[in-house]
Scaffold this active site. Structure first.
Site, PDB file in Angstrom:
ATOM      1  N   CYS A  95     -17.566  22.430  -1.651  1.00  0.00           N
ATOM      2  CA  CYS A  95     -17.396  22.778  -0.238  1.00  0.00           C
ATOM      3  C   CYS A  95     -16.044  23.398   0.083  1.00  0.00           C
ATOM      4  CB  CYS A  95     -17.611  21.531   0.625  1.00  0.00           C
ATOM      5  SG  CYS A  95     -16.247  20.340   0.545  1.00  0.00           S
TER       6      CYS A  95
ATOM      7  N   CYS B  76     -14.078  14.375  -3.366  1.00  0.00           N
ATOM      8  CA  CYS B  76     -13.830  15.278  -2.244  1.00  0.00           C
ATOM      9  C   CYS B  76     -13.702  14.477  -0.953  1.00  0.00           C
ATOM     10  CB  CYS B  76     -14.966  16.284  -2.121  1.00  0.00           C
ATOM     11  SG  CYS B  76     -14.742  17.458  -0.752  1.00  0.00           S
TER      12      CYS B  76
ATOM     13  N   ASP C  76      -1.716  40.397 -18.197  1.00  0.00           N
ATOM     14  CA  ASP C  76      -0.846  39.858 -17.156  1.00  0.00           C
ATOM     15  C   ASP C  76      -0.127  38.614 -17.688  1.00  0.00           C
ATOM     16  OD1 ASP C  76       0.340  38.885 -14.891  1.00  0.00           O
ATOM     17  OD2 ASP C  76      -1.501  38.690 -13.721  1.00  0.00           O
TER      18      ASP C  76
END
Length: 433
Positions: free
Chosen positions: A200, A237, A357
């Protein structure tokens, strides 16, 4: 095993010939070119070579090659095993591995994280081991949340047994759509890529809780202290129901606790906590093939090095131990096994296989290197030198690894290198394994 169709037989044979020629001419180990030729002649060759074998796929950001080696060593107790031992982890490498051991009833294949969905579809592998996801080569692979999402979609609806690290939220999310999951508490020392819920987007709480592993003492296993203990890698969460699944296997310091509560001291020759975590995944995977811990563990203990990792090479009285670190999580693992009394040589490149990178160097905390001689080399040594300077780590720039090694007094030295720098060093020592 079912005989291959004539076209597949021809493609496989020509691929093996190309691989042999590559090795004979010193152009490489042949693990890629042979597969490329085979796939060019028969695009469905991977599926045909995988048919009628019991396969395990191994994928993660870190530890794929080592865990593949450990699982392979364990399954050799059951019979011949085809494997991509040198880390050629894309379909061409898988074809070469399976073609070179065409009669092996078992296969263990290391799989690049990005290619895992395609390889699942092509091989129909019955067992998949998933260990960790963290930033690595983001110019090629993209955001790791997207990789977890691809894993999630690829496993949905498949009749597959997944062995997954419950302590990594991205792995747990990616694996949770599988028909069957065996959860392993293998730990997650590098947490900087998973502070947000992949379900979420809310914040993840990482609060230690108390638990008692299932079962009790069983004859033949080390005693298990049945007392609550902290779970450093528990997570949940704050804004939805997504949380750490309940593991049935646990890494407990230098031992593994199996689903029956037996505690098995690992006693590995491979150093460091990361390799103990790899061994926990390997033992759970071996059991998925019907191989009990007491049969698998002695074979894991025989593994001394993996494709040059942890190998000690010698030149002119100097003994260099080679450590691979290709991303922030990998550097953390390498620091864990460093001998703090020794000098260290660091080598960093930024070629295609490394990712172009080098900004990830700024995510690594190099302060642990203070107080020892540090030598910096590699194609991007100035990038690393700037990072060390900001961290107040004294260092010496050296034009090449050969010069860095020659600058050491006789004795031991540790070497940390990222992927292509590591391979270049291996080549100087005839690809020590």
């Amino acid at each position: 095993m079912t005989q291959l169709p004539l076209r597949a037989q021809l493609a496989s044979a020509l691929g093996r010939t190309a691989a042999t020629l590559s090795r004979a001419t010193g152009r490489g180990d042949g693990s890629v070119i042979g597969g490329r030729i085979g796939l060019a002649l028969e695009p469905d060759l991977l599926s045909q070579l995988a048919r009628d074998r019991r396969l395990a796929l191994v994928s993660a950001t870190n530890g794929k090659t080592t865990t593949t080696r450990l699982i392979t060593s364990a399954l050799q107790e059951l019979g011949d095993v085809a494997t991509n031992a040198f880390g050629a982890n894309m379909p061409a490498g898988h074809v070469s591995a399976l073609a070179s051991a065409k009669d092996a009833p078992y296969g263990v294949l290391e799989v690049d994280e990005k290619y895992l969905p395609a390889v699942i579809d092509a091989t129909g592998a019955g067992v998949i081991a998933l260990m960790n996801l963290s930033r690595d080569q983001m110019d090629r692979a993209g955001e790791i949340w997207l990789l977890a999402q691809k894993w999630r979609r690829a496993l949905a609806g498949k009749n597959t047994h997944v062995i997954a690290n419950a302590d990594d939220p991205l792995v747990a999310w990616g694996a949770s759509t599988a028909a069957r999951v065996t959860w392993v508490a293998a730990g997650q020392p590098w947490k900087e890529d998973s502070w947000c819920c992949p379900e979420c987007g809310g914040p993840l709480d990482r609060k230690g809780v108390d638990y008692t592993p299932p079962g009790g003492h069983v004859a033949g296993a080390a005693p298990l202290a049945m007392v609550p203990r902290p779970v450093e890698d528990d997570w949940a969460c704050r804004e939805c129901s997504f949380r750490r699944p309940q593991p049935s296997w646990f890494l407990d310091d230098d031992a593994v606790i199996d689903p029956r509560g037996q505690r098995w001291v690992l006693d590995l020759q491979l150093p460091g906590r990361a390799n103990r975590a790899n061994a926990a995944i390997a033992l759970a995977t071996a059991e998925a093939f019907g191989l009990p811990v007491q049969a698998a563990l002695p074979r894991l203990r025989e593994v001394r090095s993996v494709a040059g990792r942890y190998t000690t090479v010698e030149r002119d009285g100097r003994r260099a131990r080679l450590l691979l670190a290709k991303n922030p999580a990998g550097w953390l693992e390498a620091f864990d096994v460093l001998d703090r009394s020794l000098p260290v040589i660091l080598s960093v490149n930024a070629q295609g296989p490394d990712g172009r990178d080098t900004s990830w160097l700024w995510d690594v905390d190099y302060r642990v290197l203070r107080g020892r001689p540090v030598f910096v080399t590699g194609e991007r040594m100035l990038d690393l030198a700037l990072r060390l300077d900001v961290a107040n780590v004294p260092f010496q720039l050296v034009a090449s690894f050969e010069q860095a090694l020659a600058a050491q007094p006789p004795g031991k030295v540790d070497v940390i290198a990222n992927y292509t720098a590591f391979q270049q060093i291996r080549a100087e020592f005839d690809r020590a394994v």
